[in-house]
Scaffold this motif. Structure first.
Motif, PDB file in Angstrom:
ATOM      1  N   MET A  18       0.817  -1.103   0.141  1.00 50.51           N
ATOM      2  CA  MET A  18      -0.227  -0.232  -0.047  1.00 50.51           C
ATOM      3  C   MET A  18       0.860   1.109   0.087  1.00 50.51           C
ATOM      4  N   SER A  19       0.557   2.239  -0.644  1.00 51.57           N
ATOM      5  CA  SER A  19       1.358   3.419  -0.795  1.00 51.57           C
ATOM      6  C   SER A  19       0.881   4.235   0.419  1.00 51.57           C
ATOM      7  N   LYS A  20       2.141   4.948   0.846  1.00 53.78           N
ATOM      8  CA  LYS A  20       2.123   5.957   1.937  1.00 53.78           C
ATOM      9  C   LYS A  20       1.010   6.755   1.886  1.00 53.78           C
ATOM     10  N   LYS A  21       0.353   7.035   3.271  1.00 55.78           N
ATOM     11  CA  LYS A  21      -0.801   8.134   3.040  1.00 55.78           C
ATOM     12  C   LYS A  21      -0.313   9.520   3.020  1.00 55.78           C
ATOM     13  N   LEU A  22      -0.757  10.526   2.247  1.00 59.80           N
ATOM     14  CA  LEU A  22      -0.279  11.798   2.396  1.00 59.80           C
ATOM     15  C   LEU A  22      -1.167  12.576   3.102  1.00 59.80           C
ATOM     16  N   ILE A  23      -0.565  13.170   4.125  1.00 65.30           N
ATOM     17  CA  ILE A  23      -1.401  14.056   4.861  1.00 65.30           C
ATOM     18  C   ILE A  23      -1.134  15.517   4.804  1.00 65.30           C
ATOM     19  N   LEU A  24      -2.062  16.383   4.428  1.00 69.01           N
ATOM     20  CA  LEU A  24      -1.796  17.789   4.555  1.00 69.01           C
ATOM     21  C   LEU A  24      -2.221  18.457   5.653  1.00 69.01           C
ATOM     22  N   ILE A  25      -1.275  19.161   6.588  1.00 69.53           N
ATOM     23  CA  ILE A  25      -1.440  19.962   7.573  1.00 69.53           C
ATOM     24  C   ILE A  25      -1.767  21.502   7.157  1.00 69.53           C
ATOM     25  N   ILE A  26      -2.852  21.750   7.641  1.00 69.36           N
ATOM     26  CA  ILE A  26      -3.284  23.134   7.294  1.00 69.36           C
ATOM     27  C   ILE A  26      -3.287  23.865   8.823  1.00 69.36           C
ATOM     28  N   ASP A  27      -2.212  24.790   9.357  1.00 70.75           N
ATOM     29  CA  ASP A  27      -2.230  25.414  10.392  1.00 70.75           C
ATOM     30  C   ASP A  27      -1.346  26.659  10.193  1.00 70.75           C
ATOM     31  N   ASP A  28      -1.739  27.804  10.853  1.00 67.94           N
ATOM     32  CA  ASP A  28      -1.243  29.082  10.691  1.00 67.94           C
ATOM     33  C   ASP A  28       0.065  29.099  11.740  1.00 67.94           C
ATOM     34  N   ASP A  29       0.604  28.187  12.463  1.00 68.13           N
ATOM     35  CA  ASP A  29       1.615  28.265  13.518  1.00 68.13           C
ATOM     36  C   ASP A  29       2.593  27.154  13.113  1.00 68.13           C
ATOM     37  N   ASN A  30       3.620  27.548  12.602  1.00 69.69           N
ATOM     38  CA  ASN A  30       4.783  26.693  12.113  1.00 69.69           C
ATOM     39  C   ASN A  30       5.366  25.655  13.129  1.00 69.69           C
ATOM     40  N   ARG A  31       5.104  26.068  14.501  1.00 73.51           N
ATOM     41  CA  ARG A  31       5.455  25.249  15.584  1.00 73.51           C
ATOM     42  C   ARG A  31       4.667  23.967  15.476  1.00 73.51           C
ATOM     43  N   ASN A  32       3.301  24.125  15.305  1.00 71.59           N
ATOM     44  CA  ASN A  32       2.257  23.062  15.286  1.00 71.59           C
ATOM     45  C   ASN A  32       2.617  22.166  14.073  1.00 71.59           C
ATOM     46  N   GLU A  62      -5.571  21.286  -4.932  1.00 73.33           N
ATOM     47  CA  GLU A  62      -5.798  21.290  -6.563  1.00 73.33           C
ATOM     48  C   GLU A  62      -4.581  20.646  -7.255  1.00 73.33           C
ATOM     49  N   GLU A  63      -3.234  20.817  -6.609  1.00 74.12           N
ATOM     50  CA  GLU A  63      -2.195  20.273  -7.534  1.00 74.12           C
ATOM     51  C   GLU A  63      -1.850  19.053  -7.051  1.00 74.12           C
ATOM     52  N   ASN A  64      -2.257  18.665  -5.965  1.00 75.20           N
ATOM     53  CA  ASN A  64      -1.800  17.299  -5.501  1.00 75.20           C
ATOM     54  C   ASN A  64      -2.918  16.247  -5.347  1.00 75.20           C
ATOM     55  N   LYS A  65      -3.101  15.353  -6.095  1.00 78.24           N
ATOM     56  CA  LYS A  65      -4.433  14.680  -6.134  1.00 78.24           C
ATOM     57  C   LYS A  65      -4.234  13.155  -5.181  1.00 78.24           C
ATOM     58  N   ASN A  66      -3.006  13.295  -4.488  1.00 78.43           N
ATOM     59  CA  ASN A  66      -2.681  12.124  -3.403  1.00 78.43           C
ATOM     60  C   ASN A  66      -3.080  12.627  -1.975  1.00 78.43           C
ATOM     61  N   VAL A  67      -3.495  13.763  -1.685  1.00 79.56           N
ATOM     62  CA  VAL A  67      -3.881  13.983  -0.385  1.00 79.56           C
ATOM     63  C   VAL A  67      -5.091  12.864   0.068  1.00 79.56           C
ATOM     64  N   THR A  68      -4.782  12.416   1.120  1.00 77.94           N
ATOM     65  CA  THR A  68      -5.697  11.359   1.504  1.00 77.94           C
ATOM     66  C   THR A  68      -6.545  11.905   2.951  1.00 77.94           C
ATOM     67  N   ILE A  69      -5.884  12.935   3.482  1.00 76.22           N
ATOM     68  CA  ILE A  69      -6.346  13.586   4.667  1.00 76.22           C
ATOM     69  C   ILE A  69      -6.087  14.807   4.954  1.00 76.22           C
ATOM     70  N   VAL A  70      -6.840  15.609   5.475  1.00 71.81           N
ATOM     71  CA  VAL A  70      -6.336  17.105   5.921  1.00 71.81           C
ATOM     72  C   VAL A  70      -6.603  17.011   7.513  1.00 71.81           C
ATOM     73  N   LEU A  71      -5.404  17.518   8.013  1.00 69.77           N
ATOM     74  CA  LEU A  71      -5.396  17.995   9.605  1.00 69.77           C
ATOM     75  C   LEU A  71      -5.719  19.511   9.518  1.00 69.77           C
ATOM     76  N   MET A  72      -6.878  19.912  10.145  1.00 66.34           N
ATOM     77  CA  MET A  72      -7.062  21.554  10.026  1.00 66.34           C
ATOM     78  C   MET A  72      -7.271  21.925  11.194  1.00 66.34           C
ATOM     79  N   ASP A  73      -6.142  22.970  11.285  1.00 68.69           N
ATOM     80  CA  ASP A  73      -6.632  24.022  12.678  1.00 68.69           C
ATOM     81  C   ASP A  73      -7.733  24.649  12.315  1.00 68.69           C
ATOM     82  N   MET A  74      -8.530  24.744  13.422  1.00 75.04           N
ATOM     83  CA  MET A  74      -9.957  25.537  13.612  1.00 75.04           C
ATOM     84  C   MET A  74      -9.753  26.724  13.797  1.00 75.04           C
TER      85      MET A  74
END
Length: 123
Positions: A1-15, A44-56
């Motif tokens: 199985m291919s690695k899961k690609l996670i997108l982290i969206i957070d306005d704090d670089n430390r997180n 939009e550019e990367n079709k392989n994102v499997t999940i997004v970790l979204m800072d609220m």
């Protein structure tokens, strides 16, 4: 199985740094964005994102607005969002889920809980 690609969206670089370190150690590939708009561009550019970790809690566009925008996009609507928030008040989890999050973790992040949620949402 291919690695899961996670997108982290957070306005704090430390997180982002801390999450990436933990997730990479567990074998995940990670991308990151400091804003929802930047995250949308990555998806939009990367079709392989499997999940997004979204800072609220972000300036400009918060996680609730970002999830609403994702639901309207054909390319992004099926990507599960795991809400990540420091606001662990009563009702926050429900608000995130109602807004479209597939799961919820509060900060400081319990790594085991995070990994369990990621596994559950990316099967």
């Amino acid at each position: 199985m291919s690695k899961k690609l996670i997108l982290i969206i957070d306005d704090d670089n430390r997180n982002i740094f801390a999450l990436k370190a933990v997730l990479k150690a567990k074998g995940f590939e990670c991308l990151s964005a400091l804003s929802a708009q930047e995250g949308f561009s990555i998806m939009e550019e990367n079709k392989n994102v499997t999940i997004v970790l979204m800072d609220m809690m972000m300036p400009d566009m918060d996680g609730y607005q970002a999830m609403a925008a994702m639901k309207k996009s054909e390319k992004m609507r099926d990507i599960p969002v795991l809400a990540v928030t420091a606001q662990a008040m009563v009702g926050d989890r429900e608000q995130c889920l109602i807004a479209g999050a597939a799961g919820y973790v509060s900060k400081p992040i319990n790594v085991d809980e995070l990994l369990t949620q990621i596994e559950k949402l990316t099967k």
